[in-house]
Design an enzyme around this catalytic site. Structure first.
Site, PDB file in Angstrom:
ATOM      1  CG  ASP A 139      -2.246   0.606   1.013  1.00  0.00           C
ATOM      2  OD1 ASP A 139      -2.282   1.648   0.350  1.00  0.00           O
ATOM      3  OD2 ASP A 139      -3.260   0.063   1.496  1.00  0.00           O
ATOM      4  CG  ASP A 241      -4.222   5.817   0.912  1.00  0.00           C
ATOM      5  OD1 ASP A 241      -5.123   5.023   1.185  1.00  0.00           O
ATOM      6  OD2 ASP A 241      -4.096   6.928   1.465  1.00  0.00           O
ATOM      7  CD  GLU A 283      -8.656   4.959  -1.566  1.00  0.00           C
ATOM      8  OE1 GLU A 283      -9.596   4.764  -0.789  1.00  0.00           O
ATOM      9  OE2 GLU A 283      -7.608   5.531  -1.209  1.00  0.00           O
ATOM     10  CG  HIS A 357      -9.033  -0.702   4.568  1.00  0.00           C
ATOM     11  ND1 HIS A 357      -8.874  -0.745   3.194  1.00  0.00           N
ATOM     12  CD2 HIS A 357      -8.528   0.481   4.958  1.00  0.00           C
ATOM     13  CE1 HIS A 357      -8.298   0.380   2.796  1.00  0.00           C
ATOM     14  NE2 HIS A 357      -8.080   1.144   3.854  1.00  0.00           N
ATOM     15  CG  ASP A 358     -11.251   2.784   3.643  1.00  0.00           C
ATOM     16  OD1 ASP A 358     -10.757   2.779   4.789  1.00  0.00           O
ATOM     17  OD2 ASP A 358     -10.626   3.117   2.626  1.00  0.00           O
TER      18      ASP A 358
END
Ligand code: GLC
Ligand code: CA
Length: 585
Positions: A139, A241, A283, A357-358
């Site tokens: 990440d 990210d 993302e 995870h969000d």
């Protein structure tokens, strides 16, 4: 796996029945019809026919009883992941961090957080995963750092510090207030006044996550050097990210998809991963079908693909965003998924995901965790994994893990949820009303520990977990799922295997049917003479359908969540959450 061009070019080998999986054909189209019509095109990148598994390290497996998942814990579960069949792991951040945002606030990009392990543990993870045919995708969080990163501790010392321009500083407005009105994603303004030097710095997330200034070429060069340092350790790529934010121009109020974004991505490609056989996924909450073609277009030399979120945000409330429950609107959901399938049909590439995870747990958000847990979780997997794109499975999704169901704010840990709770209550909302929203969309829904077994704490830890384990681990856990051939786990395993073997799943042309039907999702994928028909019900009751002529066919049932179905007539009756796929060759 590959043999020399001479032997594959030989027609004799093909007619003698050489297994297509053992050869790399010179002309994939011809070789496919001569041998096994079904296989994916081997000249395409590996990440088009594989499935990625996301690990949120803090919540995956704790090896030393401190209540926090770690890298040795992950290594201990690689056999499980190999059984599932995934080709790569996207690892949420494992770097040194004060953990204000669970590692998305990095204080040293080239150090592993001590609670997760050591760099030796990481190297061992890479090699142990590789031995099982699994790559590690890191990440990359480079829109911002932690406020404890040395660059920032230096930058805030003085206005002429050499690192000052690594971040975004502005004078107060003439009235002494904020430089402008840009809000932070986690609530409140995106500006924080720093007493020492009398200026504000910009932070789109928490005040402990100052934004980096990508306009500074020295900063960019440091980031590229860091990326290369990790690439040299043998990783399989990067998940990037909030990468759509790096080209921001705060003085014009532009935060997402700013004017220089694609220049930076091209430069990054050139300076780091270009020419390497890796997967890159950005993302990009602001991505549109148009911009997705810029990020992921074949000749763009930017990224492999982006995560876009239109199917997620279409389900949010107009006023309260994700903090207010809103029922599922299947017609709208299908509309968005179908739009993206068509938009990236010729060029670019989709990523496919229900959760991360969000986001809330897939079966809680889109299925029926209470009454049709297994059927609806399998249906959701079927619908997603047979679309065109690269599927991502978020840890625990493969066993049908559900939302946390926390009843009081004390159980929540997520910085965003805690901030929003305070702000919504200050604005006059009742605590019960906020919790109802958080129960549906708080990020902690996805962050409760992985449920490995029926043991205390779901086998996640021998100690006290950093966030409560869901009580349903006694029924929903990996041990039980692996042992049961009919489980959600084995359904995922089957789907992941199908993608490796069927070119029509990788490359087939998408077309949807019955778009206005409120309960069913029906689509086809077509490649050459092959046609895959996918039929899925999102209803908790029986549904009868009349199919168009062209879907009345029979073939092989590739997957189903009740009994296999291999032919379709004029009408079809679907049981609650029934889903199946028929391949006509
Ligand atoms: C991304 C991450 C999220 C994080 C944020 C700031 O959206 O997925 O978890 O809080 O970026 O880094
Ligand atoms: Ca631990």
């Amino acid at each position: 796996m590959t043999v020399s061009a001479e032997s594959t070019a030989s027609g004799a080998a093909a007619s003698a029945g050489t297994a297509a999986s053992n050869v790399t054909p010179l002309h994939p189209e011809r070789a496919r019809s001569a041998t096994d019509a079904a296989l994916p095109d081997p000249s395409e990148p590996w990440w088009k026919s594989t499935t990625i598994y996301q690990i949120y390290p803090r919540s995956f497996a704790d090896s030393n009883g401190d209540g926090i998942g770690d890298i040795p814990g992950i290594i201990g579960k690689l056999d499980y992941l190999q059984t599932l069949g995934i080709g790569a792991i996207w690892l949420s951040p494992i770097f040194a961090s004060p953990m204000d945002d669970n590692g998305y606030d990095i204080s040293d990009y080239q150090a592993v957080a001590p609670e997760f392990g050591t760099i030796e543990d990481f190297d061992r993870l890479v090699s142990e995963a590789k031995a099982r045919g699994i790559g590690i995708i890191l990440d990359l969080v480079v829109n911002h750092t932690s406020d404890e990163h040395r660059w920032f501790t230096e930058a805030r010392k003085s206005r002429d510090n050499p690192y000052r321009d690594y971040y975004i500083w502005r004078d107060p407005a003439p009235d002494g207030g904020l430089p402008n009105a840009i809000p932070s994603v986690f609530g409140g303004p995106a500006w924080r006044f720093d007493d020492a030097t009398g200026q504000y710095y910009f932070h789109q997330f928490s005040r402990r996550q100052p934004d980096l200034n990508w306009a500074n070429p020295r900063l960019r060069a440091e980031i590229y050097a860091m990326m290369n340092w990790w690439l040299e350790r043998g990783i399989a790529g990067f998940r990037m990210d909030v990468i759509d934010l790096i080209g921001k121009e705060v003085d014009k109020g532009i935060t997402a998809e700013g004017p220089h974004l694609h220049d930076y991505l091209k430069e990054m490609h050139r300076e780091t991963f270009g020419g390497r056989d890796v997967l890159t996924v950005g993302e990009a909450w602001s991505a549109t079908p148009g911009s997705a073609l810029l990020y992921s277009g074949r000749d763009r030399e930017e990224l492999s693909m982006v995560f876009q979120f239109e199917h997620v945000t279409q389900g949010w409330d107009e006023d309260h965003g994700k903090w207010k429950p809103k029922p599922l609107d299947l017609v709208a959901l299908k509309g968005v998924l179908g739009k993206w399938q068509l938009a990236l049909a010729e060029d670019g590439w989709n990523s496919l995901f229900w959760g991360n995870h969000d986001l809330p747990r897939a079966v809680s958000r889109y299925g029926d965790a209470a009454d049709y847990h297994v059927a609806s979780a399998k249906m959701l997997a079927t619908v997603l994994h047979l679309l065109k794109g690269t599927p991502y499975v978020y840890q625990g999704e493969e066993i049908g893990m559900t939302n946390a169901g926390f009843e009081s704010i004390e159980e929540y840990r997520d910085i965003e949820t805690l901030n929003m709770h305070r702000l919504h209550l200050e604005a006059g909302r009742s605590p019960e009303d906020f919790i109802a929203g958080a129960n549906q969309n708080s990020r902690d829904n996805a962050r409760t520990p992985m449920q490995w077994s029926e043991a205390p704490n779901g086998g996640f830890t021998e100690g006290v977990p950093w966030i409560a384990v869901n009580a349903n681990h006694r029924q929903i856990n990996a041990r039980t799922a692996v042992a049961d051939e009919q489980s959600i786990f084995h359904h995922y395993r089957t789907l992941i295997g199908l993608r490796k073997r069927h070119g029509v799943i990788v490359d087939g042309v998408f077309r949807s049917y019955l778009d206005q039907h409120p309960d069913v999702f029906v689509y086809t994928r077509t490649l050459g003479d092959e046609r895959l028909v996918v039929v899925a019900s999102f209803a908790d009751h029986q549904v009868s359908l009349t199919l168009p002529d062209e879907l009345r066919l029979s073939g092989a049932c590739l997957i189903s969540n009740y009994q296999p179905v291999s032919s379709l007539g004029e009408t079809v009756s679907l049981r609650p959450y029934e889903a199946f796929a028929i391949l006509k060759g």
